[in-house]
Design a protein around this motif. Structure first.
Motif, PDB file in Angstrom:
ATOM      1  N   GLN A   7      45.592  50.916  -1.049  1.00  0.00           N
ATOM      2  CA  GLN A   7      46.818  50.772  -0.375  1.00  0.00           C
ATOM      3  C   GLN A   7      47.475  51.881   0.062  1.00  0.00           C
ATOM      4  N   ARG A  49      46.811  48.735   4.736  1.00  0.00           N
ATOM      5  CA  ARG A  49      47.451  47.980   3.903  1.00  0.00           C
ATOM      6  C   ARG A  49      46.729  46.813   2.952  1.00  0.00           C
ATOM      7  N   SER A  88      48.523  46.782 -12.437  1.00  0.00           N
ATOM      8  CA  SER A  88      49.220  45.611 -11.281  1.00  0.00           C
ATOM      9  C   SER A  88      48.980  44.415 -11.857  1.00  0.00           C
ATOM     10  N   SER A 177      46.536  37.721 -12.085  1.00  0.00           N
ATOM     11  CA  SER A 177      45.836  38.875 -11.054  1.00  0.00           C
ATOM     12  C   SER A 177      46.050  40.225 -11.745  1.00  0.00           C
TER      13      SER A 177
END
Ligand code: PRT
Ligand code: ZN
Length: 283
Positions: A7, A49, A88, A177
């Motif tokens: 990213q 992105r 994350s 996730s």
């Protein structure tokens, strides 16, 4: 040369680059550049992105990518997950106004639900046999109920603070996730070899992160009892101390087991317990 997509900027970006550095991969950081090359590993890094990463990997623009499972599952592209990376972490959840009575998914029937994850939400609603209207928006999902755009939301949650401050409560978890490394299927032999090396390094870093190295002083009479409490990689290292009748014991324990073990060790007579992080762990 292996091409890795990460990213460009956002919540995954810094952690992805830090992780690569922990794997001993050096590169120049230049936020304005679209790509950079590692100086000591056959890796080129592309900055994109996060939403574009699954598609670019599926098409072979990049060979591998680091992306959240939430984005990966939403985009439904033909890529393979080769490594879970442990950072994350978040969950994709449905939330409703705190004042709403909620007992089961059927309470969502007839509601308008705002989300940036229409595919995952649709899959969930179908599985639960719920008929609700999906209203796709690209950001600031959590304010949709307070401005009358929707009656519920389906959004990412980590601490839960955002939902709380918008008067919402989490009622269903659709997906858990974390960041994952994905690859294009059928990489060339040369690229697969580089990926294998990268995965070996990732595994060593991740293993090290989930373990601690502990050292303690133990009266010789308690060595057997203390050793039994230690589920180390092999048997613990025992070394005599200068003070007669005492030894130093070293071993490696899983961070998850750690507090329970420490308490038991103290009761068994261990003193001066030191706990340190491990940088890499090669098996
Ligand atoms: O510009 P680009 O498209 O690349 O980035 P982005 O804005 O789409 O994504 P970004 O950088 O916000 O997030 C990237 C990834 O980080 C996500 O796809 C997830 O995999 C992961 N991640 C982990 C999160 C969160 N935690 C998270 N808490 N992504 C977003 N949030 C947001 C959430 O949307 C909500 O607004 O944080 C808020 C909730 O946080 P809490 O702690 O208040 O619950
Ligand atoms: Zn995005």
């Amino acid at each position: 040369m292996l091409r890795l997509a990460v990213q460009k900027s956002g919540r995954l970006s810094e952690k992805s680059l830090e992780f690569l550095e922990e794997c001993g991969i050096h590169f120049q950081r230049n936020k304005s550049k679209l790509k950079t090359q590692a100086t000591n590993f056959p890796l080129e890094i592309l900055f994109l992105r996060d939403d574009d990463i699954p598609r670019y990997v599926a098409k072979g623009v990049a060979d591998v990518g680091i992306v959240g499972e939430n984005v990966l599952r939403e985009k439904q592209q033909a890529v393979e997950v080769c490594e879970k990376m442990g950072f994350s972490r978040c969950r994709l959840s449905i939330a409703v106004p705190q004042s709403m009575e909620y007992t089961s998914a059927s309470d969502l029937n007839g509601l308008k639900i705002a989300t940036s994850y229409p595919n995952l939400l649709e899959e969930f609603l179908k599985k639960e046999g719920v008929k609700a209207e999906i209203h796709e928006i690209s950001g600031s999902v959590e304010i949709a109920p307070s401005i009358g755009l929707a009656e519920a939301v389906c959004d990412l949650v980590s601490s839960g603070g955002t939902l709380l401050s918008n008067g919402l409560k989490e009622v269903e978890i659709i997906l858990r996730s974390e960041a994952v490394l994905v690859n294009k299927p059928d990489l060339s032999v040369e690229k697969q070899e580089i990926l294998d090396q990268l995965q070996f390094r990732i595994k060593s870093v991740m293993r090290a992160q989930s373990y601690k190295y502990i050292l303690m002083n133990v009266p010789n009479s308690a060595i057997d009892q203390v050793s039994e409490l230690l589920p180390g990689m092999k048997s613990p290292t025992v070394m005599p101390l200068a003070e007669e009748g005492w030894s130093s014991i070293h071993t490696v324990v899983k961070e998850d087991d750690f507090w329970e073990i420490i308490e038991n060790l103290r009761q068994a007579g261990a003193e001066g317990i030191l706990v340190t992080s491990i940088e890499k762990m090669i098996l």
